[in-house]
Scaffold this motif. Sequence first.
Motif, PDB file in Angstrom:
ATOM      1  N   ILE A 160       0.839  -1.208   0.000  1.00 41.66           N
ATOM      2  CA  ILE A 160       0.000   0.000   0.000  1.00 41.66           C
ATOM      3  C   ILE A 160       0.865   1.245   0.000  1.00 41.66           C
ATOM      4  O   ILE A 160       0.594   2.226  -0.721  1.00 41.66           O
ATOM      5  CB  ILE A 160      -0.940  -0.003   1.224  1.00 41.66           C
ATOM      6  CG1 ILE A 160      -1.952  -1.151   1.101  1.00 41.66           C
ATOM      7  CG2 ILE A 160      -1.640   1.334   1.370  1.00 41.66           C
ATOM      8  CD1 ILE A 160      -2.855  -1.301   2.299  1.00 41.66           C
ATOM      9  N   LYS A 161       1.922   1.238   0.811  1.00 41.19           N
ATOM     10  CA  LYS A 161       2.807   2.392   0.881  1.00 41.19           C
ATOM     11  C   LYS A 161       3.482   2.637  -0.471  1.00 41.19           C
ATOM     12  O   LYS A 161       3.633   3.778  -0.912  1.00 41.19           O
ATOM     13  CB  LYS A 161       3.870   2.168   1.960  1.00 41.19           C
ATOM     14  CG  LYS A 161       4.774   3.379   2.166  1.00 41.19           C
ATOM     15  CD  LYS A 161       5.743   3.144   3.312  1.00 41.19           C
ATOM     16  CE  LYS A 161       6.628   4.374   3.526  1.00 41.19           C
ATOM     17  NZ  LYS A 161       7.587   4.157   4.643  1.00 41.19           N
ATOM     18  N   ARG A 162       3.860   1.565  -1.163  1.00 38.74           N
ATOM     19  CA  ARG A 162       4.485   1.712  -2.465  1.00 38.74           C
ATOM     20  C   ARG A 162       3.504   2.325  -3.466  1.00 38.74           C
ATOM     21  O   ARG A 162       3.866   3.200  -4.257  1.00 38.74           O
ATOM     22  CB  ARG A 162       4.966   0.350  -2.970  1.00 38.74           C
ATOM     23  CG  ARG A 162       5.773   0.438  -4.269  1.00 38.74           C
ATOM     24  CD  ARG A 162       6.132  -0.937  -4.816  1.00 38.74           C
ATOM     25  NE  ARG A 162       6.872  -1.708  -3.840  1.00 38.74           N
ATOM     26  CZ  ARG A 162       6.437  -2.837  -3.308  1.00 38.74           C
ATOM     27  NH1 ARG A 162       5.226  -3.299  -3.636  1.00 38.74           N
ATOM     28  NH2 ARG A 162       7.156  -3.501  -2.429  1.00 38.74           N
ATOM     29  N   GLN A 163       2.252   1.880  -3.401  1.00 38.94           N
ATOM     30  CA  GLN A 163       1.239   2.435  -4.306  1.00 38.94           C
ATOM     31  C   GLN A 163       1.009   3.914  -4.010  1.00 38.94           C
ATOM     32  O   GLN A 163       0.832   4.725  -4.925  1.00 38.94           O
ATOM     33  CB  GLN A 163      -0.059   1.647  -4.172  1.00 38.94           C
ATOM     34  CG  GLN A 163       0.041   0.206  -4.689  1.00 38.94           C
ATOM     35  CD  GLN A 163      -1.196  -0.607  -4.373  1.00 38.94           C
ATOM     36  OE1 GLN A 163      -2.097  -0.132  -3.666  1.00 38.94           O
ATOM     37  NE2 GLN A 163      -1.247  -1.844  -4.864  1.00 38.94           N
ATOM     38  N   GLN A 164       0.987   4.258  -2.724  1.00 39.19           N
ATOM     39  CA  GLN A 164       0.810   5.663  -2.364  1.00 39.19           C
ATOM     40  C   GLN A 164       1.969   6.517  -2.876  1.00 39.19           C
ATOM     41  O   GLN A 164       1.777   7.633  -3.369  1.00 39.19           O
ATOM     42  CB  GLN A 164       0.689   5.796  -0.847  1.00 39.19           C
ATOM     43  CG  GLN A 164      -0.604   5.227  -0.278  1.00 39.19           C
ATOM     44  CD  GLN A 164      -0.631   5.254   1.241  1.00 39.19           C
ATOM     45  OE1 GLN A 164       0.413   5.320   1.893  1.00 39.19           O
ATOM     46  NE2 GLN A 164      -1.832   5.166   1.808  1.00 39.19           N
ATOM     47  N   GLN A 165       3.175   5.986  -2.764  1.00 37.98           N
ATOM     48  CA  GLN A 165       4.338   6.724  -3.242  1.00 37.98           C
ATOM     49  C   GLN A 165       4.288   6.912  -4.751  1.00 37.98           C
ATOM     50  O   GLN A 165       4.636   7.985  -5.265  1.00 37.98           O
ATOM     51  CB  GLN A 165       5.628   5.996  -2.833  1.00 37.98           C
ATOM     52  CG  GLN A 165       5.901   6.037  -1.336  1.00 37.98           C
ATOM     53  CD  GLN A 165       7.094   5.182  -0.938  1.00 37.98           C
ATOM     54  OE1 GLN A 165       7.517   4.302  -1.692  1.00 37.98           O
ATOM     55  NE2 GLN A 165       7.631   5.404   0.247  1.00 37.98           N
ATOM     56  N   GLU A 166       3.868   5.878  -5.457  1.00 36.80           N
ATOM     57  CA  GLU A 166       3.764   5.989  -6.912  1.00 36.80           C
ATOM     58  C   GLU A 166       2.705   7.012  -7.302  1.00 36.80           C
ATOM     59  O   GLU A 166       2.904   7.803  -8.236  1.00 36.80           O
ATOM     60  CB  GLU A 166       3.429   4.624  -7.506  1.00 36.80           C
ATOM     61  CG  GLU A 166       4.567   3.617  -7.384  1.00 36.80           C
ATOM     62  CD  GLU A 166       4.148   2.217  -7.820  1.00 36.80           C
ATOM     63  OE1 GLU A 166       5.017   1.342  -7.895  1.00 36.80           O
ATOM     64  OE2 GLU A 166       2.936   2.023  -8.075  1.00 36.80           O
ATOM     65  N   ALA A 167       1.559   7.000  -6.583  1.00 45.06           N
ATOM     66  CA  ALA A 167       0.509   7.980  -6.867  1.00 45.06           C
ATOM     67  C   ALA A 167       0.990   9.392  -6.582  1.00 45.06           C
ATOM     68  O   ALA A 167       0.706  10.336  -7.339  1.00 45.06           O
ATOM     69  CB  ALA A 167      -0.729   7.667  -6.029  1.00 45.06           C
ATOM     70  N   GLN A 168       1.726   9.563  -5.473  1.00 40.94           N
ATOM     71  CA  GLN A 168       2.265  10.872  -5.127  1.00 40.94           C
ATOM     72  C   GLN A 168       3.231  11.358  -6.200  1.00 40.94           C
ATOM     73  O   GLN A 168       3.223  12.540  -6.579  1.00 40.94           O
ATOM     74  CB  GLN A 168       2.987  10.788  -3.770  1.00 40.94           C
ATOM     75  CG  GLN A 168       3.587  12.112  -3.297  1.00 40.94           C
ATOM     76  CD  GLN A 168       2.532  13.118  -2.867  1.00 40.94           C
ATOM     77  OE1 GLN A 168       1.389  12.728  -2.578  1.00 40.94           O
ATOM     78  NE2 GLN A 168       2.888  14.376  -2.856  1.00 40.94           N
ATOM     79  N   ALA A 169       4.054  10.449  -6.714  1.00 37.34           N
ATOM     80  CA  ALA A 169       5.013  10.828  -7.749  1.00 37.34           C
ATOM     81  C   ALA A 169       4.295  11.260  -9.022  1.00 37.34           C
ATOM     82  O   ALA A 169       4.685  12.244  -9.679  1.00 37.34           O
ATOM     83  CB  ALA A 169       5.960   9.659  -8.041  1.00 37.34           C
ATOM     84  N   ARG A 170       3.223  10.531  -9.380  1.00 37.25           N
ATOM     85  CA  ARG A 170       2.461  10.920 -10.578  1.00 37.25           C
ATOM     86  C   ARG A 170       1.823  12.289 -10.397  1.00 37.25           C
ATOM     87  O   ARG A 170       1.823  13.125 -11.298  1.00 37.25           O
ATOM     88  CB  ARG A 170       1.389   9.864 -10.863  1.00 37.25           C
ATOM     89  CG  ARG A 170       1.947   8.539 -11.407  1.00 37.25           C
ATOM     90  CD  ARG A 170       0.833   7.697 -12.003  1.00 37.25           C
ATOM     91  NE  ARG A 170      -0.171   7.345 -11.009  1.00 37.25           N
ATOM     92  CZ  ARG A 170      -0.107   6.241 -10.246  1.00 37.25           C
ATOM     93  NH1 ARG A 170       0.918   5.402 -10.379  1.00 37.25           N
ATOM     94  NH2 ARG A 170      -1.059   5.983  -9.380  1.00 37.25           N
ATOM     95  N   MET A 171       1.280  12.548  -9.208  1.00 38.36           N
ATOM     96  CA  MET A 171       0.641  13.829  -8.943  1.00 38.36           C
ATOM     97  C   MET A 171       1.648  14.972  -9.024  1.00 38.36           C
ATOM     98  O   MET A 171       1.381  16.032  -9.620  1.00 38.36           O
ATOM     99  CB  MET A 171      -0.023  13.816  -7.566  1.00 38.36           C
ATOM    100  CG  MET A 171      -0.789  15.100  -7.244  1.00 38.36           C
ATOM    101  SD  MET A 171      -1.503  15.077  -5.577  1.00 38.36           S
ATOM    102  CE  MET A 171      -0.013  15.109  -4.583  1.00 38.36           C
ATOM    103  N   GLU A 172       2.822  14.765  -8.468  1.00 38.28           N
ATOM    104  CA  GLU A 172       3.847  15.805  -8.506  1.00 38.28           C
ATOM    105  C   GLU A 172       4.306  16.068  -9.931  1.00 38.28           C
ATOM    106  O   GLU A 172       4.579  17.221 -10.306  1.00 38.28           O
ATOM    107  CB  GLU A 172       5.040  15.400  -7.637  1.00 38.28           C
ATOM    108  CG  GLU A 172       4.722  15.404  -6.140  1.00 38.28           C
ATOM    109  CD  GLU A 172       5.887  14.922  -5.298  1.00 38.28           C
ATOM    110  OE1 GLU A 172       5.801  15.011  -4.065  1.00 38.28           O
ATOM    111  OE2 GLU A 172       6.879  14.442  -5.884  1.00 38.28           O
ATOM    112  N   ALA A 173       4.361  15.016 -10.740  1.00 37.01           N
ATOM    113  CA  ALA A 173       4.758  15.201 -12.136  1.00 37.01           C
ATOM    114  C   ALA A 173       3.723  16.027 -12.887  1.00 37.01           C
ATOM    115  O   ALA A 173       4.060  16.912 -13.683  1.00 37.01           O
ATOM    116  CB  ALA A 173       4.947  13.839 -12.804  1.00 37.01           C
ATOM    117  N   VAL A 174       2.438  15.733 -12.617  1.00 40.17           N
ATOM    118  CA  VAL A 174       1.373  16.505 -13.271  1.00 40.17           C
ATOM    119  C   VAL A 174       1.403  17.961 -12.813  1.00 40.17           C
ATOM    120  O   VAL A 174       1.285  18.887 -13.623  1.00 40.17           O
ATOM    121  CB  VAL A 174       0.003  15.870 -12.970  1.00 40.17           C
ATOM    122  CG1 VAL A 174      -1.119  16.775 -13.471  1.00 40.17           C
ATOM    123  CG2 VAL A 174      -0.095  14.499 -13.621  1.00 40.17           C
TER     124      VAL A 174
END
Length: 297
Positions: A160-174
């Motif tokens: 779950i933490k890995r998925q959250q980190q990936e989502a956070q990274a995508r959001m920051e990129a956008v």
Amino acid sequence: MKNHLRLLSLAIGLSLGSAALLCTSQVLAQSPTFVQNNDWRPVASDKLITLPANIIEKRIEQDFSASPMAMRLVELDNQMDNTTSRIASLQQDLAQAEGPMLDDLQYELVQQKSTYLDVLQESFELRKNSLIKKQQIYQDVLSKYRQQQNTASSSIKVQIKRQQQEAQARMEAVMAQVDQNLMHTGYNTASPYADEYASNLAQIDQLKDKINQHKANAAPTIDGAEVSSEEYIRQLLHDASMHQSLLDQEGLMLSYMARLVALDAQALEYQMAYGESDGNKIKPQVAKASQAVGLFL
């Protein structure tokens, strides 16, 4: 006569000692008093395995250096230095010695060599024991690494933490893409906001580079190539096994050296008991019948 009896006792003791050197070493290493006074008990604690692999190696060496075993090794090294100096001095004195003084110097030389071997044998056992303990703790560290990896791969929380980190990274990129568009949309010249934003990005990149290059964050390397912590510990185990082979050779040399000292003691004992070799003695003249034949003719 006194030196003769001492040499006889020394020669017998050295002969028996050289023949049973390895057995004696094992008994010495297993002695409770020996272990208690010269012990080192490293532990692969949870705190230890959180360190970078190259720091784990330094931490283990630091722990060993502060142990009674390491302190005893230093004492033994000093004793061996003093003994070798005395042996060299005796060898020089023998060139000018004669008579009873020569006998005394020869006896002391054999005795000093025997003392040196006793100290070297103890040092050998301690170094072998420390190497075994290092191999054990490296094995424990590897086992804990594998346990952590198995636990991490099967943990739902980690996933779950890995998925959250990936989502956070995508959001920051956008967000970064949107900000870049806003900076340049509808403006013919760069705004103060755009200038400060670009400056901040450059400084962030500098900080990230500094973190990546920091020695405390550096990955362990072998021959200049970055490796994982597990690979680094495996290399330490390999090095320890190579060192074990060298110690095995040293043990063989130690047994041969003990045998040579025993032979020196025996030769000196024979010399004092029976004198020099027959070639240096004047043989008595023995009357023969052939020499007297002329008297009867």
